[in-house]
Write a protein that holds these residues in place. Structure first.
Motif, PDB file in Angstrom:
ATOM      1  N   ARG A  37     -39.385  -1.421 -81.980  1.00  0.00           N
ATOM      2  CA  ARG A  37     -39.804  -0.444 -82.164  1.00  0.00           C
ATOM      3  C   ARG A  37     -38.494   0.208 -79.819  1.00  0.00           C
ATOM      4  O   ARG A  37     -38.420   1.151 -80.035  1.00  0.00           O
ATOM      5  N   GLU A  38     -38.846  -0.716 -79.460  1.00  0.00           N
ATOM      6  CA  GLU A  38     -37.616  -0.809 -78.550  1.00  0.00           C
ATOM      7  C   GLU A  38     -36.156  -0.037 -78.771  1.00  0.00           C
ATOM      8  O   GLU A  38     -35.374   0.379 -78.226  1.00  0.00           O
ATOM      9  N   SER A  47     -39.144   7.013 -74.346  1.00  0.00           N
ATOM     10  CA  SER A  47     -39.379   5.664 -73.427  1.00  0.00           C
ATOM     11  C   SER A  47     -40.172   5.268 -74.727  1.00  0.00           C
ATOM     12  O   SER A  47     -41.246   5.303 -75.969  1.00  0.00           O
ATOM     13  N   VAL A  48     -40.083   3.859 -74.805  1.00  0.00           N
ATOM     14  CA  VAL A  48     -41.170   2.879 -76.066  1.00  0.00           C
ATOM     15  C   VAL A  48     -42.909   3.137 -75.529  1.00  0.00           C
ATOM     16  O   VAL A  48     -43.035   2.958 -76.330  1.00  0.00           O
ATOM     17  N   ASP A  49     -43.516   2.780 -74.631  1.00  0.00           N
ATOM     18  CA  ASP A  49     -44.441   3.983 -74.033  1.00  0.00           C
ATOM     19  C   ASP A  49     -44.980   4.908 -74.914  1.00  0.00           C
ATOM     20  O   ASP A  49     -46.024   4.770 -75.923  1.00  0.00           O
ATOM     21  N   TYR A  50     -43.980   5.906 -74.716  1.00  0.00           N
ATOM     22  CA  TYR A  50     -45.055   6.414 -75.426  1.00  0.00           C
ATOM     23  C   TYR A  50     -44.205   6.583 -77.424  1.00  0.00           C
ATOM     24  O   TYR A  50     -45.260   7.358 -77.806  1.00  0.00           O
ATOM     25  N   VAL A  52     -44.568   4.077 -78.854  1.00  0.00           N
ATOM     26  CA  VAL A  52     -45.581   3.426 -79.059  1.00  0.00           C
ATOM     27  C   VAL A  52     -47.071   3.967 -79.119  1.00  0.00           C
ATOM     28  O   VAL A  52     -47.959   4.086 -80.179  1.00  0.00           O
ATOM     29  N   ARG A  53     -47.563   5.453 -77.899  1.00  0.00           N
ATOM     30  CA  ARG A  53     -48.566   6.017 -78.277  1.00  0.00           C
ATOM     31  C   ARG A  53     -48.708   6.596 -79.860  1.00  0.00           C
ATOM     32  O   ARG A  53     -49.466   7.031 -80.545  1.00  0.00           O
TER      33      ARG A  53
END
Length: 288
Positions: A37-38, A47-50, A52-53
């Motif tokens: 993912r990174e 962003s990684v967070d986005y 993931v979402r």
């Protein structure tokens, strides 16, 4: 098509893309196939967070800019890109717009040309992607306030594409030829995509801001931008004299620009020195 399918298909596309095809180094054992993912987040500029979402279905409506960046980073085919836009609730770019999607074969080519400063531009000379050595030689492009970095906007505004201010010098007497060639090539793009709003805006802005551009545009000349020798003024290695070649990808109108030097030459040695600083970097796509 359910919203949750977006996350599932993004994961499947990520799992199938090999790091080497994306120009990423592979170190040691990797537990999962494909990209992490990174790595995908870095390639797509999100962003990684986005990411993931998106994959978990907690974010279901990426913008057109994010969808386009993901399509390039995942090296999707034209059909897959259209499908991504459809399940994201977006309209896929129409045939009358300048293509910004880089085909998987071209992405692999750019990723594997590690010894060459290489970049991909649209037909209207918007910068889409560049190699680590391109950034080391010319400076990493900084996205402008509006749209993507554009070669004509930068040149006729007296700026450089790279954030470090590294300049490219045309041989004596060839600056006028370079400018005329660039503007004539833009007119070719305008003839193929007269309804593309980005091309219309580019021409309007340059006509209003640059007397030189206006004179060249009013001449009505139409031709293909040509390859030529350039001198790059790099702060680390000094002046580097390189051949600059331009290749057009059939069916997409994308321009691939590559700088090369003869083996064993002083310029080749300078590129080798710059390559050391770029060896750990990755090919960097710019956001849509």
């Amino acid at each position: 098509m359910q919203d949750s399918d977006l996350g599932a298909i993004l994961r499947s596309w990520r799992d199938r893309l090999q790091p080497a095809d994306a120009g990423l180094p592979v170190y040691g054992f990797r537990r999962a196939p494909g990209l992490k993912r990174e790595e995908l987040a870095q390639l797509a500029g999100v962003s990684v967070d986005y990411l993931v979402r998106l994959e978990q279905g907690r974010a279901r409506r990426p913008s057109a800019q994010v969808a386009a960046a993901l399509a390039r980073a995942l090296q999707l085919s034209d059909a897959e890109r259209s499908h991504l836009f459809e399940i994201s609730g977006l309209l896929s770019p129409g045939p009358g717009e300048v293509p910004t999607h880089i085909p998987p074969s071209v992405q692999r080519l750019v990723a594997r040309l590690g010894e060459v400063p290489v970049a991909v531009f649209t037909a209207a000379w918007d910068l889409l992607s560049f190699s680590p050595l391109w950034a080391a030689l010319l400076g990493e492009p900084a996205p402008p306030d509006k749209g993507r970095p554009n070669l004509l906007r930068s040149h006729f505004a007296g700026r450089t594409l790279g954030s470090s201010g590294i300049r490219i010098i045309c041989p004596e007497g060839s600056l006028e030829i370079f400018e005329a060639s660039l503007v004539s090539d833009l007119r070719r793009a305008y003839g193929r995509y007269p309804h593309d709003h980005r091309v219309q805006e580019l021409i309007a802005d340059l006509t209003a801001s640059s007397e030189r551009f206006r004179a060249l545009w009013d001449s009505g000349t139409v031709s293909e931008h040509q390859s030529e020798m350039k001198v790059v003024q790099n702060a680390v290695v000094g002046d580097v004299e390189l051949d600059c070649d331009i290749f057009t990808v059939a069916g997409t109108d994308l321009h691939i620009v590559a700088y090369t030097a003869a083996a064993g030459s002083e310029a080749a040695g300078k590129l080798d020195f710059l390559r050391v600083s770029a060896v750990a970097a990755t090919a960097l796509p710019l956001g849509a």
